[in-house]
Design a protein around this motif. Structure first.
Motif, PDB file in Angstrom:
ATOM      1  N   VAL A  93       0.834  -1.208   0.000  1.00 52.14           N
ATOM      2  CA  VAL A  93       0.000   0.000   0.000  1.00 52.14           C
ATOM      3  C   VAL A  93       0.866   1.255   0.000  1.00 52.14           C
ATOM      4  CG1 VAL A  93      -1.634   1.356   1.372  1.00 52.14           C
ATOM      5  CG2 VAL A  93      -2.014  -1.093   1.057  1.00 52.14           C
ATOM      6  N   LEU A  94       1.910   1.250   0.813  1.00 52.00           N
ATOM      7  CA  LEU A  94       2.820   2.398   0.847  1.00 52.00           C
ATOM      8  C   LEU A  94       3.573   2.543  -0.473  1.00 52.00           C
ATOM      9  CD1 LEU A  94       4.296   2.037   4.451  1.00 52.00           C
ATOM     10  CD2 LEU A  94       2.750   3.823   3.645  1.00 52.00           C
ATOM     11  N   ARG A  95       3.962   1.418  -1.038  1.00 48.08           N
ATOM     12  CA  ARG A  95       4.770   1.451  -2.263  1.00 48.08           C
ATOM     13  C   ARG A  95       3.985   1.966  -3.460  1.00 48.08           C
ATOM     14  NH1 ARG A  95       7.583   2.567  -5.513  1.00 48.08           N
ATOM     15  NH2 ARG A  95       9.372   1.521  -6.466  1.00 48.08           N
ATOM     16  N   VAL A  96       2.686   1.702  -3.503  1.00 49.07           N
ATOM     17  CA  VAL A  96       1.889   2.092  -4.675  1.00 49.07           C
ATOM     18  C   VAL A  96       1.102   3.382  -4.447  1.00 49.07           C
ATOM     19  CG1 VAL A  96       1.676  -0.313  -5.403  1.00 49.07           C
ATOM     20  CG2 VAL A  96      -0.129   0.697  -3.995  1.00 49.07           C
ATOM     21  N   GLU A  97       1.464   4.140  -3.412  1.00 46.54           N
ATOM     22  CA  GLU A  97       0.751   5.379  -3.107  1.00 46.54           C
ATOM     23  C   GLU A  97       0.735   6.348  -4.284  1.00 46.54           C
ATOM     24  OE1 GLU A  97       2.414   7.008   0.462  1.00 46.54           O
ATOM     25  OE2 GLU A  97       0.673   6.434   1.650  1.00 46.54           O
TER      26      GLU A  97
END
Length: 254
Positions: A173-177
């Protein structure tokens, strides 16, 4: 299970999505000058949608062909939730991560988590009422079910699985923000579907404390310590680990 029975469940879930969408829109219009109440209700309505739909999807897990049908439904409704519930986390772990990193105040985070668990209880009560109407064949035995025993492995292995899945999910989730939202929702849905396929037969692959409580309340009543350890503590620890890695370790490496 007949196609018509599956169709009834799909129509029920579609009705829930439409109703929640109307409630969210009304809340934004009427309560824009009451930010705390607006935040609480938006998070509660959003989490209610996910918990209610997932309770119904759980009854369709044995629809043939297995597991293709259940995985397809999981992917489809995850995309639908992502498109219709923008701005809400619907997961205490998703709220805990920015709280730990100082992204949102503790009081606001606590308010959202309270809304999520309130929605989990309301969704379960609502689905019990719907099931009592016996609109579809899967509803007939739903009320008679006690603890469905989602843990089909040892407690320590279940703990590790839920912790690992939480780490993978939160990191993704953080990586694809910064990915375009119309692509991001499909990436996250694909990940969730893969995790459900990999660990669904062992723990249910829930990695969401509020959703776990809504799906398996009787299990928490019967064995609170074990289920809170696996479905509350493990994903929360995974989230804290992700926050630590993301905020403390990765910046030093970069």
């Amino acid at each position: 299970m007949a196609v018509s029975e599956v169709g009834t469940s799909l129509l029920l879930m579609a009705g829930i999505v439409v109703t929640v969408g109307l409630c969210r829109r009304l809340t934004r219009r009427r309560l824009r000058f009451h930010p705390r109440l607006c935040t609480f209700l938006l998070e509660m309505f959003s989490t209610f949608q996910i918990c209610a739909c997932t309770n119904e999807l759980f009854l369709l897990s044995n629809v043939e062909p297995k597991p293709h049908t259940s995985l397809t439904l999981t992917y489809g409704f995850t995309v639908l939730h992502g498109l219709t519930l923008t701005g809400s986390t619907c997961n205490p772990c998703g709220t805990l991560q920015p709280m730990w990193g100082g992204g949102i105040p503790v009081k606001l985070g606590g308010l959202k988590i309270g809304a999520q668990f309130a929605a989990a209880v309301l969704a379960r009560a609502f689905m019990h009422f719907i099931w009592s109407l016996r609109m579809a064949e899967p509803h007939f035995g739903a009320l008679a079910q006690g603890c469905s025993n989602p843990m089909q492995t040892t407690e320590s292995q279940a703990f590790c699985i839920e912790l690992l899945f939480s780490v993978v999910f939160q990191l993704t989730v953080l990586r694809v923000e910064n990915v375009n939202p119309k692509y991001r929702v499909h990436l996250i849905a694909l990940l969730i579907t893969m995790l459900v396929y990999a660990g669904g037969n062992l723990t249910g692959a829930i990695f969401n404390p509020a959703l776990a409580f809504s799906l398996h309340p009787y299990c928490f009543y019967d064995n609170f310590m074990s289920y809170s350890l696996v479905y509350w503590i493990a994903p929360s620890l995974g989230t804290i680990l992700v926050a630590f890695i993301w905020d403390e370790i990765l910046p030093r490496i970069a």
